[in-house]
Design a protein around this motif. Structure first.
Motif, mmCIF file in Angstrom:
data_model
loop_
_atom_site.group_PDB
_atom_site.id
_atom_site.type_symbol
_atom_site.label_atom_id
_atom_site.label_comp_id
_atom_site.label_asym_id
_atom_site.label_seq_id
_atom_site.Cartn_x
_atom_site.Cartn_y
_atom_site.Cartn_z
ATOM 1 N N ILE A 423 -101.491 35.058 -49.732
ATOM 2 C CA ILE A 423 -101.867 33.642 -49.676
ATOM 3 C C ILE A 423 -102.580 33.321 -50.986
ATOM 4 O O ILE A 423 -103.647 33.865 -51.267
ATOM 5 N N LEU A 424 -101.994 32.456 -51.774
ATOM 6 C CA LEU A 424 -102.530 32.224 -53.120
ATOM 7 C C LEU A 424 -102.554 30.741 -53.490
ATOM 8 O O LEU A 424 -103.476 30.284 -54.153
ATOM 9 N N SER A 425 -101.544 30.006 -53.058
ATOM 10 C CA SER A 425 -101.377 28.614 -53.483
ATOM 11 C C SER A 425 -101.392 27.679 -52.283
ATOM 12 O O SER A 425 -101.359 28.120 -51.131
ATOM 13 N N GLY A 426 -101.406 26.382 -52.571
ATOM 14 C CA GLY A 426 -101.334 25.402 -51.504
ATOM 15 C C GLY A 426 -100.060 25.528 -50.699
ATOM 16 O O GLY A 426 -100.069 25.403 -49.469
ATOM 17 N N THR A 494 -107.291 24.463 -54.059
ATOM 18 C CA THR A 494 -106.137 25.005 -53.331
ATOM 19 C C THR A 494 -105.968 24.294 -51.989
ATOM 20 O O THR A 494 -104.849 23.966 -51.583
ATOM 21 N N VAL A 495 -107.081 24.037 -51.296
ATOM 22 C CA VAL A 495 -107.011 23.286 -50.045
ATOM 23 C C VAL A 495 -106.554 21.852 -50.316
ATOM 24 O O VAL A 495 -105.756 21.288 -49.553
ATOM 25 N N GLN A 496 -107.019 21.268 -51.410
ATOM 26 C CA GLN A 496 -106.560 19.926 -51.787
ATOM 27 C C GLN A 496 -105.049 19.910 -52.022
ATOM 28 O O GLN A 496 -104.355 18.984 -51.593
ATOM 29 N N ALA A 497 -104.552 20.954 -52.698
ATOM 30 C CA ALA A 497 -103.108 21.037 -52.958
ATOM 31 C C ALA A 497 -102.329 21.122 -51.652
ATOM 32 O O ALA A 497 -101.290 20.468 -51.489
ATOM 33 N N ALA A 498 -102.827 21.943 -50.694
ATOM 34 C CA ALA A 498 -102.159 22.053 -49.399
ATOM 35 C C ALA A 498 -102.178 20.712 -48.673
ATOM 36 O O ALA A 498 -101.174 20.294 -48.074
ATOM 37 N N ALA A 499 -103.319 20.017 -48.717
ATOM 38 C CA ALA A 499 -103.437 18.720 -48.054
ATOM 39 C C ALA A 499 -102.498 17.692 -48.679
ATOM 40 O O ALA A 499 -101.887 16.869 -47.978
ATOM 41 N N GLU A 500 -102.357 17.732 -49.986
ATOM 42 C CA GLU A 500 -101.456 16.793 -50.667
ATOM 43 C C GLU A 500 -100.000 17.053 -50.297
ATOM 44 O O GLU A 500 -99.213 16.116 -50.119
#
Length: 578
Positions: A423-426, A494-500
């Protein structure tokens, strides 16, 4: 090089010796030795450097070559004295040459340059955008992408309902459920990584409001000083919650010591995780030699100091020996901890064994609040190569197996799933959520945020960045204050990227994403959704006897034995999962 041998080595050595003697003699003959008083003035006009350098080279040449011939450990050095050492020099610097000169953006293992750079950029809070389009070949087999919506949404990362998940079930007796971030720090013990690394990680967890798993090495003072939320990992050595029997190294669980450690943590422990196995070396124990047991390690593990015996982590637990006893142990820990969520960590192996655990949970009406599924691609500081390469289910197969077993047994609403492994990226978070996870854990991602350069020296105590080492000189380079901010930044972005990503798919919460939303290319001209790749099962199907064939036969252990013994090849392996 193949023409070089001991005879040629000696010939070259004689030549060097003769040349050295000639140069030295010529140099000394240029000096006026008529009077001692004029020696210094005579030498001032003559350079002794060439003669000195040649003398040193000749001396080193003969000394090294003679040692190579006399030693018996390395055939290459013995057959090719002096120049045979070049092989070992090149072997030593090969990883650096490959990483910084030869390696392309997508070659590095286990994480390529693009992945590592993304973590570094986010940790440093610098520009992490990608210019001129993707570098990936989207027509290559294995390429993945999410399906976006014509009507995207915005998911604020400060909205707990959208980006967090509550772990803990009142039906199981959990009175202190924990609101977990979608991304947390996976298990890394004090001893495996340095005190400075743990301080930085825990402080970052406090700032970002996410949890930090202690690893099985116990609740060290460095885990607790940062003030971040802790998940206490209890392994087979029962460090921090066990006692040693007599003069042997055998350790057993001790309820009083467990409660004492919980009390000493002063509310920082939010969940307890029983480690059954880990992805990098499932079914394998470990030993910490007594010579390496420091006062801090002894304090964290609650073992005597100075140590009289080695510190062992057996391959199996002594507090329980089967699934029903495991459930009873979980109930005991929940009561002793005052109602904290209690879970298990495992790398999926035999499907029938997890089925038996689900049956025990169903029959006893109790069980773990969460299951951390650690993929076989997970990493650790040191593991036998066969265990890392050839044992256990990878994360996707293991996660889907756990999901379908829990759904088929009508247990999914009571037990949360945590995904751990690359687990590394969004997008890796979104993919894990799509396959059934509620929460994800990352270890190497956060190590990279601390400054890990993937030197692959975790098992040597020579980590150049001061992370996976106990060498104080190397630890000096890792400043906990500076790295705390980087840990926080990496998590936030990273959490922001997942949320986006999930918002662009038209959803209002991370938990809304499904396997239908992720596509994977399985041939150059064919793609599938992850739901087609890993079909879901109907709730309660295993209880009704209507589950997929192999899943159902794993649930009914007697049927499983008859089926595999008499007709092992009639059903594809994938049907274990769906």
């Amino acid at each position: 090089i193949e023409h070089w041998n001991r005879k040629l080595f000696r010939r070259v050595g004689y030549g060097l010796t003769g040349s050295t003697a000639f140069v030295a003699g010529f140099t000394l003959s240029s000096v006026d030795w008529t009077t001692i008083a004029t020696v210094s003035s005579s030498l001032s006009g003559v350079s002794l450097v060439p003669a000195a350098m040649l003398t040193a080279l000749t001396t080193v040449y003969w000394r090294v070559g003679k040692n190579d011939i006399e030693q018996k450990h390395h055939a290459v050095r013995r057959n090719f004295p002096f120049i045979g050492n070049l092989r070992y020099v090149m072997e030593t610097i090969r990883p650096e040459i490959r990483q910084y000169v030869v390696e392309s953006d997508f070659d590095g293992k286990p994480f390529d340059r693009m992945d590592r750079s993304r973590v570094y950029q986010r940790a440093k809070n610098v520009n992490d955008t990608l210019p001129f389009g993707t570098r990936k070949n989207l027509y290559q087999v294995g390429a993945e992408w999410a399906c976006h919506s014509m009507w995207p949404k915005v998911i604020p990362t400060d909205n707990d309902n959208a980006t967090r998940h509550t772990i803990g079930t009142k039906e199981y007796g959990t009175t202190q459920p924990y609101s977990s971030s979608v991304l947390n720090i996976s298990a890394m013990s004090y001893g495996a990584i340095s005190s400075n690394a743990i301080l930085a990680l825990n402080n970052g967890a406090r700032l970002g409001k996410f949890s930090h798993n202690t690893g099985e090495g116990g609740l060290s003072s460095f885990h607790q000083n940062g003030g971040g939320d802790l998940v206490w990992n209890i392994g087979t050595g029962y460090f921090g919650c066990g006692t040693t029997s007599g003069t042997s190294y055998h350790r057993t669980f001790d309820p009083y010591t467990f409660q004492e450690s919980i009390s000493e943590a002063e509310g920082k422990v939010k969940m307890v995780e029983i480690k059954l196995s880990q992805g990098a070396k499932p079914g394998h124990g470990g030993v910490l030699p007594r010579s390496k047991i420091t006062p801090d390690i002894a304090q964290a593990r609650k073992i005597e100091y100075p140590a009289q015996v080695d510190c062992h982590s057996p391959s199996a637990h002594s507090a329980f020996t089967n699934a029903y006893e495991l459930v009873e142990f979980i109930v005991q820990l929940r009561e002793l901890s005052g109602g904290l969520p209690i879970g298990i960590k495992m790398c999926m192996g035999q499907p029938k064994e997890f089925a038996v655990l689900c049956r025990a949970m169903h029959e006893l009406g109790n069980g773990p609040d969460f299951v951390t599924v650690d993929g076989a691609e997970g990493g650790t500081g040191a593991a036998p190569p066969e265990f890392s390469d050839s044992l256990g289910l990878p994360l996707e197969e293991g996660l889907v197996l756990a999901r379908n077993m829990l759904v088929g047994a009508n247990l999914r609403d009571k037990t949360s799933l945590i995904a751990s492994g690359r687990i590394l990226s969004g997008f890796s978070i979104v993919r894990a959520l799509a396959l059934g996870a509620n929460v994800t854990n990352s270890a190497r991602g956060f190590m990279l945020s601390l400054g890990c350069i993937q030197a692959l020296k975790c098992n040597t105590n020579r980590c150049p960045t001061g992370i996976a080492t106990q060498d104080e000189d190397l630890m000096f380079g890792l400043d906990p204050q500076e790295k705390t901010v980087r840990v926080y930044n990496y998590h936030l972005k990273t959490v922001q990227a997942a949320a986006e990503i999930v918002g662009s798919m038209g959803y209002e919460a991370l938990q809304d994403v499904t396997a239908c939303d992720i596509m994977r290319r399985i041939r150059t001209n064919q793609v599938r959704t992850l739901s087609e790749h890993f079909p879901e099962v109907h709730p309660g199907c295993l209880l009704d006897g209507k589950g997929p064939p192999r899943l159902q036969s794993a649930w009914n252990s007697e049927i499983f034995m008859a089926d595999t013994d008499n007709n092992p090849s009639t059903i594809e392996y994938g049907q274990w999962i769906y």
